[in-house]
Design a protein around this motif. Structure first.
Motif, PDB file in Angstrom:
ATOM      1  N   ALA A 299     -14.985 -26.086   2.133  1.00  0.00           N
ATOM      2  CA  ALA A 299     -14.270 -26.275   3.386  1.00  0.00           C
ATOM      3  C   ALA A 299     -13.107 -25.294   3.465  1.00  0.00           C
ATOM      4  CB  ALA A 299     -13.746 -27.700   3.481  1.00  0.00           C
ATOM      5  N   ARG A 300     -12.861 -24.771   4.649  1.00  0.00           N
ATOM      6  CA  ARG A 300     -11.785 -23.820   4.846  1.00  0.00           C
ATOM      7  C   ARG A 300     -10.439 -24.532   4.774  1.00  0.00           C
ATOM      8  NH1 ARG A 300      -8.806 -22.376   9.012  1.00  0.00           N
ATOM      9  NH2 ARG A 300      -9.983 -23.741  10.396  1.00  0.00           N
TER      10      ARG A 300
ATOM     11  N   GLN B 184      -5.999  -5.409  12.891  1.00  0.00           N
ATOM     12  CA  GLN B 184      -5.211  -5.792  14.066  1.00  0.00           C
ATOM     13  C   GLN B 184      -5.413  -7.266  14.386  1.00  0.00           C
ATOM     14  OE1 GLN B 184      -6.705  -2.826  16.802  1.00  0.00           O
ATOM     15  NE2 GLN B 184      -4.822  -1.612  16.675  1.00  0.00           N
ATOM     16  N   ARG B 185      -6.641  -7.752  14.233  1.00  0.00           N
ATOM     17  CA  ARG B 185      -6.917  -9.169  14.478  1.00  0.00           C
ATOM     18  C   ARG B 185      -6.212 -10.030  13.426  1.00  0.00           C
ATOM     19  NH1 ARG B 185     -10.479 -12.879  16.860  1.00  0.00           N
ATOM     20  NH2 ARG B 185      -9.461 -14.869  16.426  1.00  0.00           N
ATOM     21  N   MET B 186      -6.241  -9.603  12.191  1.00  0.00           N
ATOM     22  CA  MET B 186      -5.549 -10.347  11.143  1.00  0.00           C
ATOM     23  C   MET B 186      -4.058 -10.458  11.446  1.00  0.00           C
ATOM     24  SD  MET B 186      -7.293  -8.776   7.692  1.00  0.00           S
ATOM     25  CE  MET B 186      -9.054  -8.958   7.342  1.00  0.00           C
TER      26      MET B 186
ATOM     27  N   PRO C 296     -14.015 -17.616   7.232  1.00  0.00           N
ATOM     28  CA  PRO C 296     -12.988 -18.281   6.418  1.00  0.00           C
ATOM     29  C   PRO C 296     -11.562 -17.899   6.799  1.00  0.00           C
ATOM     30  CG  PRO C 296     -14.776 -17.513   5.025  1.00  0.00           C
ATOM     31  CD  PRO C 296     -15.036 -16.955   6.388  1.00  0.00           C
ATOM     32  N   LEU C 297     -11.402 -16.839   7.592  1.00  0.00           N
ATOM     33  CA  LEU C 297     -10.079 -16.425   8.045  1.00  0.00           C
ATOM     34  C   LEU C 297      -9.706 -17.030   9.386  1.00  0.00           C
ATOM     35  CD1 LEU C 297     -10.254 -12.614   7.184  1.00  0.00           C
ATOM     36  CD2 LEU C 297      -9.045 -14.393   5.912  1.00  0.00           C
ATOM     37  N   GLY C 298     -10.690 -17.605  10.086  1.00  0.00           N
ATOM     38  CA  GLY C 298     -10.469 -18.089  11.433  1.00  0.00           C
ATOM     39  C   GLY C 298      -9.906 -19.487  11.485  1.00  0.00           C
ATOM     40  N   SER C 299      -9.887 -20.036  12.701  1.00  0.00           N
ATOM     41  CA  SER C 299      -9.254 -21.340  12.907  1.00  0.00           C
ATOM     42  C   SER C 299     -10.173 -22.354  13.569  1.00  0.00           C
ATOM     43  CB  SER C 299      -8.001 -21.161  13.773  1.00  0.00           C
ATOM     44  OG  SER C 299      -8.337 -20.567  15.017  1.00  0.00           O
TER      45      SER C 299
ATOM     46  N   ALA D 213     -16.381 -22.719   7.093  1.00  0.00           N
ATOM     47  CA  ALA D 213     -16.677 -21.387   7.620  1.00  0.00           C
ATOM     48  C   ALA D 213     -18.175 -21.169   7.669  1.00  0.00           C
ATOM     49  CB  ALA D 213     -16.032 -20.328   6.742  1.00  0.00           C
ATOM     50  N   SER D 214     -18.657 -20.650   8.772  1.00  0.00           N
ATOM     51  CA  SER D 214     -20.066 -20.292   8.884  1.00  0.00           C
ATOM     52  C   SER D 214     -20.202 -19.177   9.899  1.00  0.00           C
ATOM     53  CB  SER D 214     -20.907 -21.493   9.331  1.00  0.00           C
ATOM     54  OG  SER D 214     -20.514 -21.910  10.616  1.00  0.00           O
TER      55      SER D 214
END
Length: 294
Positions: free
Chosen positions: A57-58, A155-157, A275-278, A283-284
């Motif tokens: 799980a993230r 830039q997204r990070m 895994p970096l998102g919200s 994460a998938s």
């Protein structure tokens, strides 16, 4: 370990689409929607959609991302391999280029031990390391290019509030030039170079510094790399790893990574569910396989 963020000349990475990778895919797509995903472009989708290699799980919030400078930001794999090939030959060791490619991402001292039986601390080992660096800087460094999509990914990070650190496995003398070649100098919070120290020790020092400054745990830090050696380093350091296939490695060799993506553009396109998102508790992401259109 050497750390610096003194780079004042940001570059610009070319952005013209995903890197094309020739792959053999045993199955045909199961739906027309898969085939139509890249309708009208130079690419076609030739693999079934499947979940990414997400195992845990993230965590609720990621705070920092560590990216391998060589391999995740600039493409140095072949240049480093050829520089080692010449340096070893000059030192009286004829080594297969295929073996050197397989060891791409291994620390210089470990590579010398494996292919030549030479200790990095010996006079012979030090001379071959210096020779490899001279060859790389003179012949190949001016031709090093950034990965397509790397700047947009960083830039997204940054827009998501992540701290971004580049980790170089090379010397402190070469790292500034590689950062300039990456075109993302203005997006990096810190740059660290191993500069002859074990990479595990350098990574642990960076992680400890991030935890102290950001007030997060190791679960809030992610390493982005392109080789099984990056995956092993992250696992030993107790942090999650996202692997990119742009290093030429297969999914089987990247086992242990939290998720595997084709390249920077693939990760960027799936960033929210990565895994970096919200989005979501786990994460998938689809696993795209791209190939040249015949």
């Amino acid at each position: 370990m050497h750390m610096t963020s003194d780079f004042h000349q940001p570059g610009h990475a070319p952005i013209d689409g995903p890197v094309l990778i020739d792959r053999v895919v045993p199955e045909a797509p199961s739906s027309t929607s898969d085939m139509e995903r890249f309708s009208g472009s130079r690419l076609r989708f030739i693999g079934n959609t499947q979940t990414a290699l997400a195992k845990r799980a993230r965590p609720r919030e990621r705070r920092a991302v560590i990216l391998g400078l060589e391999g995740a930001l600039v493409d140095t794999r072949e240049a480093t391999t050829l520089a080692w090939l010449v340096a070893l030959h000059d030192g009286g060791h004829d080594v297969s280029i295929d073996l050197l490619r397989h060891l791409s991402g291994v620390a210089a001292g470990e590579l010398l031990r494996i292919v030549a039986g030479v200790r990095a601390g010996s006079a012979e080992g030090q001379e071959m390391i210096r020779q490899q660096e001279r060859i790389f800087r003179t012949w190949y460094l001016p031709r090093i290019l950034p990965f397509v999509g790397a700047r947009r990914l960083l830039q997204r990070m940054k827009s998501d509030g992540l701290r971004v650190i580049a980790l170089s496995s090379g010397s402190a003398d070469t790292a500034p030039d590689l950062v300039r070649a990456s075109g993302v100098a203005d997006l990096l919070d810190d740059v660290a170079s191993a500069d002859g120290e074990p990479r595990d020790a350098v990574l642990n020092e960076i992680v400890t510094s991030i935890i102290a400054t950001c007030g997060c745990t190791r679960e809030g830090i992610v390493l982005v790399g392109d080789s099984p050696y990056d995956v092993a380093t992250g696992e030993r350091g107790g942090i999650d790893v996202i692997a990119l296939r742009c290093g030429g490695w297969t999914d089987a060799t990247l086992q242990g990574a939290l998720a595997v993506y084709e390249d920077h553009i693939h990760l960027l396109s799936q960033f929210q569910t990565s895994p970096l998102g919200s989005v979501g508790k786990a994460a998938s992401s689809p696993d795209y396989r791209l190939a040249r259109v015949q």
